[in-house]
Design a protein around this motif. Structure first.
Motif, short mmCIF file in Angstrom:
data_model
loop_
_atom_site.label_atom_id
_atom_site.label_comp_id
_atom_site.label_asym_id
_atom_site.label_seq_id
_atom_site.Cartn_x
_atom_site.Cartn_y
_atom_site.Cartn_z
N THR A 47 9.27 34.13 68.69
CA THR A 47 7.90 34.07 69.20
C THR A 47 7.12 33.03 68.40
O THR A 47 7.47 32.71 67.28
CB THR A 47 7.18 35.43 69.12
N THR A 49 2.86 31.06 68.22
CA THR A 49 1.53 30.88 68.79
C THR A 49 1.47 29.49 69.40
O THR A 49 2.23 28.60 69.01
CB THR A 49 0.43 31.04 67.73
N SER A 65 0.15 33.70 72.26
CA SER A 65 1.53 33.76 71.77
C SER A 65 2.50 33.91 72.94
O SER A 65 2.12 34.35 74.02
CB SER A 65 1.70 34.89 70.76
N PHE A 66 3.73 33.52 72.69
CA PHE A 66 4.76 33.57 73.71
C PHE A 66 6.12 33.72 73.06
O PHE A 66 6.28 33.53 71.86
CB PHE A 66 4.73 32.31 74.59
N GLU A 67 7.11 34.06 73.88
CA GLU A 67 8.51 34.01 73.46
C GLU A 67 8.99 32.61 73.79
O GLU A 67 8.55 32.03 74.78
CB GLU A 67 9.34 35.02 74.26
N LYS A 106 5.17 34.67 84.33
CA LYS A 106 4.17 35.51 83.65
C LYS A 106 3.13 34.65 82.93
O LYS A 106 1.93 34.88 83.04
CB LYS A 106 4.88 36.45 82.66
N LEU A 107 3.59 33.66 82.21
CA LEU A 107 2.68 32.74 81.51
C LEU A 107 1.86 31.94 82.52
O LEU A 107 0.65 31.75 82.33
CB LEU A 107 3.50 31.81 80.62
N LYS A 110 -0.91 34.11 84.00
CA LYS A 110 -1.94 34.50 83.04
C LYS A 110 -2.91 33.35 82.73
O LYS A 110 -4.11 33.55 82.68
CB LYS A 110 -1.30 34.99 81.74
N HIS A 138 10.70 35.42 85.06
CA HIS A 138 10.53 36.09 83.77
C HIS A 138 11.83 36.79 83.38
O HIS A 138 12.52 37.37 84.22
CB HIS A 138 9.39 37.11 83.85
N LEU A 149 6.59 39.16 76.31
CA LEU A 149 5.54 38.16 76.46
C LEU A 149 5.95 37.11 77.49
O LEU A 149 7.10 37.05 77.91
CB LEU A 149 5.29 37.47 75.11
N GLN A 151 7.00 33.32 78.56
CA GLN A 151 8.07 32.55 77.91
C GLN A 151 7.94 31.05 78.14
O GLN A 151 7.50 30.60 79.20
CB GLN A 151 9.42 33.04 78.46
#
Length: 190
Positions: A47, A49, A65-67, A106-107, A110, A138, A149, A151
């Motif tokens: 992960t 930021t 933050s993300f994977e 997902k990212l 968002k 995802h 999170l 990705q």
């Protein structure tokens, strides 16, 4: 894993893993082969930021933050991760080319709910920006019960690691091609 003593420079590691990927791809019944620095559900969940160019988080918002994963071309295809929009990495995404990234749906939902994220810039810090070139499905990286999170995927040549895990999609039992893979790798480097 490539020994640091034998492969101290990133370009040496990139060349060696590319050779290995090519050799594996030539084995009959291999549909796709890619590599990843950290496999899903293997206990290593990277992960970080990040920043989105032009996006200013509110003071109450936690750091973004993300994977993230470092992958080679064909990894997405070999894993069966759907490419939803844009393009996947290819072998012209090199250390010398423009920095690019894939993000997951997902990212995208968002941070770009009403627009297309392709062409936007994300960064690990203010000096390392990557242009979003594609959106993928995802993946549950930690466990089947955890959503995880959003990705980001970075092409291997733009962040070369010492260790990569090959993922191979085959038309037959994968265990049957292992005896064909091992000598190909040994011929490149014992």
């Amino acid at each position: 894993s490539l020994p640091q003593s034998q492969y101290p420079e990133a370009h040496q590691r990139i060349q060696r893993f590319t050779e290995m990927q090519e050799k594996i791809r030539q084995i009959p019944s291999v549909v796709a082969v890619g590599a990843n620095g950290s496999l899903p559900m293997a206990g290593e969940n990277w992960t970080a930021t990040f920043e989105i160019q032009g996006y200013t988080p509110s003071s109450a918002e936690p750091p973004l933050s993300f994977e993230y994963r470092i992958i080679t071309p064909e990894y997405v295809r070999a894993m069966g991760i759907p490419l939803l929009r844009g393009r996947d990495f290819n072998f012209s995404d090199t250390r010398e080319s423009k920095r690019v990234a894939l993000i997951d749906e997902k990212l995208a939902k968002k941070y770009w709910p009403d627009q297309d994220p392709i062409g936007h810039q994300i960064g690990f810090d203010s000096r390392r920006w990557f242009e979003v070139i594609g959106i993928v499905g995802h993946v549950r990286n930690v466990s089947l019960s955890q959503e995880g999170l959003g990705q980001v995927y970075i092409p291997y040549p733009q962040n070369a690691a010492d260790t990569m895990y090959f993922v191979i999609h085959t038309q037959r039992d994968p265990a049957l091609i292992l005896p064909e893979i091992r000598p190909q790798i040994r011929n490149i480097d014992r």
